[in-house]
Design an enzyme around this catalytic site. Structure first.
Site, PDB file in Angstrom:
ATOM      1  N   ASN A  63       1.881  -5.113  -3.104  1.00 29.37           N
ATOM      2  CA  ASN A  63       0.667  -5.382  -2.801  1.00 29.37           C
ATOM      3  C   ASN A  63      -0.163  -3.939  -2.503  1.00 29.37           C
ATOM      4  O   ASN A  63       0.230  -3.487  -1.911  1.00 29.37           O
ATOM      5  CB  ASN A  63       0.391  -6.293  -1.836  1.00 29.37           C
ATOM      6  CG  ASN A  63      -0.698  -6.758  -1.467  1.00 29.37           C
ATOM      7  OD1 ASN A  63      -1.417  -7.370  -2.056  1.00 29.37           O
ATOM      8  ND2 ASN A  63      -1.153  -6.798  -0.179  1.00 29.37           N
ATOM      9  N   GLU A  98      -6.516 -10.267  -1.355  1.00 26.60           N
ATOM     10  CA  GLU A  98      -7.213 -10.126  -0.164  1.00 26.60           C
ATOM     11  C   GLU A  98      -8.607 -10.030  -0.524  1.00 26.60           C
ATOM     12  O   GLU A  98      -9.405  -9.304   0.011  1.00 26.60           O
ATOM     13  CB  GLU A  98      -6.643  -8.892   0.424  1.00 26.60           C
ATOM     14  CG  GLU A  98      -5.350  -8.789   0.794  1.00 26.60           C
ATOM     15  CD  GLU A  98      -5.084  -7.585   1.623  1.00 26.60           C
ATOM     16  OE1 GLU A  98      -5.674  -6.732   2.274  1.00 26.60           O
ATOM     17  OE2 GLU A  98      -3.655  -7.382   1.755  1.00 26.60           O
ATOM     18  N   ASP A 151     -12.498 -10.058  -0.858  1.00 25.62           N
ATOM     19  CA  ASP A 151     -13.817 -10.288  -0.184  1.00 25.62           C
ATOM     20  C   ASP A 151     -14.565  -9.246  -0.847  1.00 25.62           C
ATOM     21  O   ASP A 151     -14.139  -8.202  -1.406  1.00 25.62           O
ATOM     22  CB  ASP A 151     -13.525  -9.660   1.425  1.00 25.62           C
ATOM     23  CG  ASP A 151     -12.858  -8.736   1.854  1.00 25.62           C
ATOM     24  OD1 ASP A 151     -12.854  -7.670   0.826  1.00 25.62           O
ATOM     25  OD2 ASP A 151     -12.459  -8.522   2.871  1.00 25.62           O
ATOM     26  N   GLU A 187       0.781  -1.167  -0.050  1.00 27.84           N
ATOM     27  CA  GLU A 187      -0.088   0.199   0.053  1.00 27.84           C
ATOM     28  C   GLU A 187       0.701   1.394  -0.176  1.00 27.84           C
ATOM     29  O   GLU A 187       0.618   2.256   0.808  1.00 27.84           O
ATOM     30  CB  GLU A 187      -1.002  -0.115   1.041  1.00 27.84           C
ATOM     31  CG  GLU A 187      -2.099  -1.150   1.016  1.00 27.84           C
ATOM     32  CD  GLU A 187      -2.965  -1.185   2.537  1.00 27.84           C
ATOM     33  OE1 GLU A 187      -2.686  -0.284   3.343  1.00 27.84           O
ATOM     34  OE2 GLU A 187      -3.475  -2.171   2.434  1.00 27.84           O
ATOM     35  N   HIS A 246     -10.552  -5.884  -2.184  1.00 28.16           N
ATOM     36  CA  HIS A 246     -11.459  -5.753  -1.190  1.00 28.16           C
ATOM     37  C   HIS A 246     -12.584  -4.927  -2.023  1.00 28.16           C
ATOM     38  O   HIS A 246     -12.562  -3.743  -2.252  1.00 28.16           O
ATOM     39  CB  HIS A 246     -11.138  -4.776  -0.231  1.00 28.16           C
ATOM     40  CG  HIS A 246     -10.065  -5.436   0.684  1.00 28.16           C
ATOM     41  ND1 HIS A 246     -10.210  -6.538   1.390  1.00 28.16           N
ATOM     42  CD2 HIS A 246      -8.718  -5.091   0.891  1.00 28.16           C
ATOM     43  CE1 HIS A 246      -9.004  -7.112   2.083  1.00 28.16           C
ATOM     44  NE2 HIS A 246      -8.070  -6.109   1.687  1.00 28.16           N
TER      45      HIS A 246
HETATM   46  O1  G3I Z   1      -4.717  -8.182  18.796  1.00 28.88           O
HETATM   47  C1  G3I Z   1      -5.251  -6.919  19.369  1.00 28.88           C
HETATM   48  C2  G3I Z   1      -6.135  -7.202  20.781  1.00 28.88           C
HETATM   49  O2  G3I Z   1      -4.915  -7.616  21.673  1.00 28.88           O
HETATM   50  C3  G3I Z   1      -6.749  -5.972  21.213  1.00 28.88           C
HETATM   51  O3  G3I Z   1      -7.368  -6.149  22.291  1.00 28.88           O
HETATM   52  C4  G3I Z   1      -7.504  -5.426  20.061  1.00 28.88           C
HETATM   53  C5  G3I Z   1      -8.212  -4.119  20.569  1.00 28.88           C
HETATM   54  O4  G3I Z   1      -8.656  -3.369  19.367  1.00 28.88           O
HETATM   55  O5  G3I Z   1      -6.856  -5.168  18.886  1.00 28.88           O
HETATM   56  C6  G3I Z   1      -6.069  -6.402  18.416  1.00 28.88           C
HETATM   57  O6  G3I Z   1      -5.715  -6.244  17.320  1.00 28.88           O
HETATM   58  C7  G3I Z   1      -6.327  -5.402  16.013  1.00 28.88           C
HETATM   59  C8  G3I Z   1      -5.805  -6.898  15.210  1.00 28.88           C
HETATM   60  O7  G3I Z   1      -6.656  -6.319  13.605  1.00 28.88           O
HETATM   61  C9  G3I Z   1      -6.221  -8.118  15.274  1.00 28.88           C
HETATM   62  O8  G3I Z   1      -7.365  -8.379  15.335  1.00 28.88           O
HETATM   63  C10 G3I Z   1      -6.161  -4.454  15.782  1.00 28.88           C
HETATM   64  O9  G3I Z   1      -6.609  -3.409  16.545  1.00 28.88           O
HETATM   65  C11 G3I Z   1      -6.855  -4.316  14.562  1.00 28.88           C
HETATM   66  O10 G3I Z   1      -6.384  -2.788  13.929  1.00 28.88           O
HETATM   67  C12 G3I Z   1      -6.249  -5.155  13.436  1.00 28.88           C
HETATM   68  O11 G3I Z   1      -6.801  -4.820  12.305  1.00 28.88           O
HETATM   69  C13 G3I Z   1      -6.485  -5.403  11.059  1.00 28.88           C
HETATM   70  C14 G3I Z   1      -5.768  -4.489  10.142  1.00 28.88           C
HETATM   71  O12 G3I Z   1      -5.380  -5.100   8.749  1.00 28.88           O
HETATM   72  C15 G3I Z   1      -5.110  -3.470  10.443  1.00 28.88           C
HETATM   73  O13 G3I Z   1      -4.761  -2.379   9.771  1.00 28.88           O
HETATM   74  C16 G3I Z   1      -7.326  -6.501  10.401  1.00 28.88           C
HETATM   75  O14 G3I Z   1      -7.357  -7.374  11.174  1.00 28.88           O
HETATM   76  C17 G3I Z   1      -6.532  -6.943   9.097  1.00 28.88           C
HETATM   77  O15 G3I Z   1      -7.603  -7.682   8.322  1.00 28.88           O
HETATM   78  C18 G3I Z   1      -6.316  -5.778   8.019  1.00 28.88           C
HETATM   79  O16 G3I Z   1      -5.799  -6.162   7.146  1.00 28.88           O
HETATM   80  C19 G3I Z   1      -5.272  -5.478   6.094  1.00 28.88           C
HETATM   81  C20 G3I Z   1      -4.240  -5.940   5.274  1.00 28.88           C
HETATM   82  O17 G3I Z   1      -3.042  -6.046   6.121  1.00 28.88           O
HETATM   83  C21 G3I Z   1      -3.597  -4.828   4.342  1.00 28.88           C
HETATM   84  N1  G3I Z   1      -4.624  -4.543   3.191  1.00 28.88           N
HETATM   85  C22 G3I Z   1      -5.875  -4.138   3.873  1.00 28.88           C
HETATM   86  C23 G3I Z   1      -6.391  -5.178   5.130  1.00 28.88           C
HETATM   87  C24 G3I Z   1      -7.675  -4.723   5.427  1.00 28.88           C
HETATM   88  O18 G3I Z   1      -7.485  -3.592   6.258  1.00 28.88           O
END
Ligand code: G3I
Length: 449
Positions: free
Chosen positions: A202, A265, A267, A160, A238
């Site tokens: 990516n 990715e 969806d 990105e 997405h």
């Molecule tokens: O693990 C912590 C947990 O301990 C905490 O309690 C909780 C509170 O918010 O957060 C948890 O972490 C989260 C993590 O996902 C695991 O679930 C983060 O807040 C959250 O920001 C994170 O989101 C991820 C996101 O990337 C971050 O920007 C999504 O799961 C993930 O699907 C998403 O994936 C991205 C790709 O990497 C790049 N392309 C876009 C895609 C979708 O946004």
């Protein structure tokens, strides 16, 4: 990422496993139709993967689906910078290792995601800039890629880095502010650390020909011209309720640069024609020989980052949705098999001396076919090419892409169009055509201009 988790979607425009352990094949009628996504994709030489997390490994209903359906996995978060280097120089690989080891035990391949990204950086990296950040970032690439060396099919080396909107330029970020060459420096470091992994760029909002995907296209073309090691482009996909009409064309133009394309990715928002869009994406990938695999960003709707949008192939109870059947049917309808693209450390095939060569792949049905022709330059670059194809009597060419044709039956000559005439020494490009009758059998003759 600077955009909040739930708000981010609003900004979006809407390895084949060596052993396919989970594959099951049922015989329907005279043809074999695979009954899982992974087995079906494998029949065309592609992988079908899902994003997952180490904490899911103990979720039995979830793992039943993951193990049954998928031949590739990618850590959704466990290999990101904040997860692998929470403090500078102190690396934690436990969750990534657990996912790799699970994949290996099931014969799945692994996509690595992501070595460098402006988002999900550990706090210590966010506070760095300039030469200190550059050197920390390159060290991160080297350390992580070295740790997983030999175990990763493809790495998202940079994620990105391009801006949304019409500029076609780079996104501002702390990494970008270290100098425009940060991306190529990352790719070079990744190649040195793990010469066997395919190295991908990516991004999202690249689901058609637009300013952003064109900016990336120009970067990849420049990298290929200057020998910066890049092997693949990830189109995240997405998607909302519509699919850009140039989705397949966009995949094709990247493939024509001599890189693989992966849908990384996928969806699709529920509420529109979700099943139809999933199927159309699948067909588009299958139609391009260098589109080597599809990854969905999660397994069940309840696992998705897009809370409430139900964008995946299984519902919260693990039941197959209409979108699942649409993808499976599209996979079983097949497409040209992917070229056996060896990992980059394998010695490249020796280029034909001078001139060019052409190789034709057919996807035939009763009464018609599509042909994909790969044009490869010899030891010298070519600045234009023509390919002569003998079309069998009784049939005719009805449609051509990435080339123009003179004549439609008998001896037909295809010539390059403006954007694919120049091929570097040893490089290649592809064009295709559709025809009626029986497909050409003889190897086409290539002439360099
Ligand atoms: O693990 C912590 C947990 O301990 C905490 O309690 C909780 C509170 O918010 O957060 C948890 O972490 C989260 C993590 O996902 C695991 O679930 C983060 O807040 C959250 O920001 C994170 O989101 C991820 C996101 O990337 C971050 O920007 C999504 O799961 C993930 O699907 C998403 O994936 C991205 C790709 O990497 C790049 N392309 C876009 C895609 C979708 O946004």
């Amino acid at each position: 990422m600077t955009i909040p988790r739930k708000g981010r979607f609003a900004m979006l425009s809407a390895a084949v496993a060596g052993v396919v352990v989970a594959a099951s094949v049922a015989v329907t009628g005279s043809a074999e139709a695979a009954t899982t996504l992974g087995a079906s994709a494998a029949q065309t030489g592609r992988y079908f993967g899902a994003a997952t997390s180490a904490f899911k490994l103990s979720d039995t209903p979830y793992m039943t689906i993951l193990n049954r359906e998928f031949t590739s996995l990618v850590p959704e978060n466990d290999m990101k910078w904040d997860a692998t280097e929470p403090q500078q120089g102190r690396f934690t690989y436990t969750n990534g290792d657990r996912l790799v080891s699970h994949a290996q035990s099931r014969g799945m391949t692994v996509r690595g995601h992501a070595l460098l990204w402006h988002a999900q950086q550990p706090a210590w990296a966010q506070s760095l800039s300039g030469a200190a950040l550059r050197s920390a970032a390159i060290n991160h690439v080297t350390q992580v890629a070295t740790h997983f060396r030999g175990k990763i099919h493809s790495w998202d080396v940079v994620n990105e880095a391009f801006a949304d909107g019409g500029s076609g330029g780079r996104r501002d970020s702390n990494l970008q502010r270290t100098g425009n060459d940060w991306i190529e420096a990352a790719f070079r470091a990744a190649r040195a650390a793990d010469p066997g992994a395919r190295l991908c760029y990516n991004d999202y909002n690249t689901d058609g020909i637009n300013a952003k995907s064109t900016g990336i296209y120009n970067m990849v073309r420049d990298f290929k011209a200057r020998g910066v090691p890049i092997d693949c482009v990830g189109l995240q996909s997405h998607l909302g309720t519509t699919l850009d009409s140039t989705y397949q064309q966009n995949i094709q133009r990247f493939a024509d640069l001599g890189v693989d394309v992966q849908i990384t990715e996928l969806d699709v928002q529920q509420g529109g024609n979700q099943a139809g869009i999933f199927a159309a994406v699948t067909r588009a990938c299958l139609a391009v020989a260098r589109c080597t695999g599809i990854t969905v960003w999660g397994v069940r709707d309840s696992d998705s980052w897009r809370t409430g949008q139900n964008p995946l192939l299984f519902d919260a109870n693990g039941n197959k949705k209409a979108a699942y059947t649409a993808v499976l049917d599209a996979l079983n309808a097949g497409g040209p098999t992917t070229p056996s693209s060896p990992p980059p450390s394998s010695p490249p095939p020796s280029p034909a001396p001078g001139g060019c060569t052409a190789a034709l792949t057919l996807n035939s049905w009763n009464g018609g076919y599509t042909a994909t022709v790969r044009v490869t330059a010899g030891t010298s670059a070519v600045s234009g090419w023509s390919v002569g194809v003998a079309v069998p009597a009784g049939g005719a060419v009805t449609n051509t892409w990435n080339a123009t044709n003179t004549g439609a039956s008998g001896q037909v000559t295809f010539r390059n169009v403006g954007y694919n005439g120049q091929i570097a020494a040893g490089g290649s490009t592809e064009f295709g055509f559709q025809g009626t009758g029986t497909g050409p059998a003889a190897t086409p003759a290539c002439t360099a201009a």
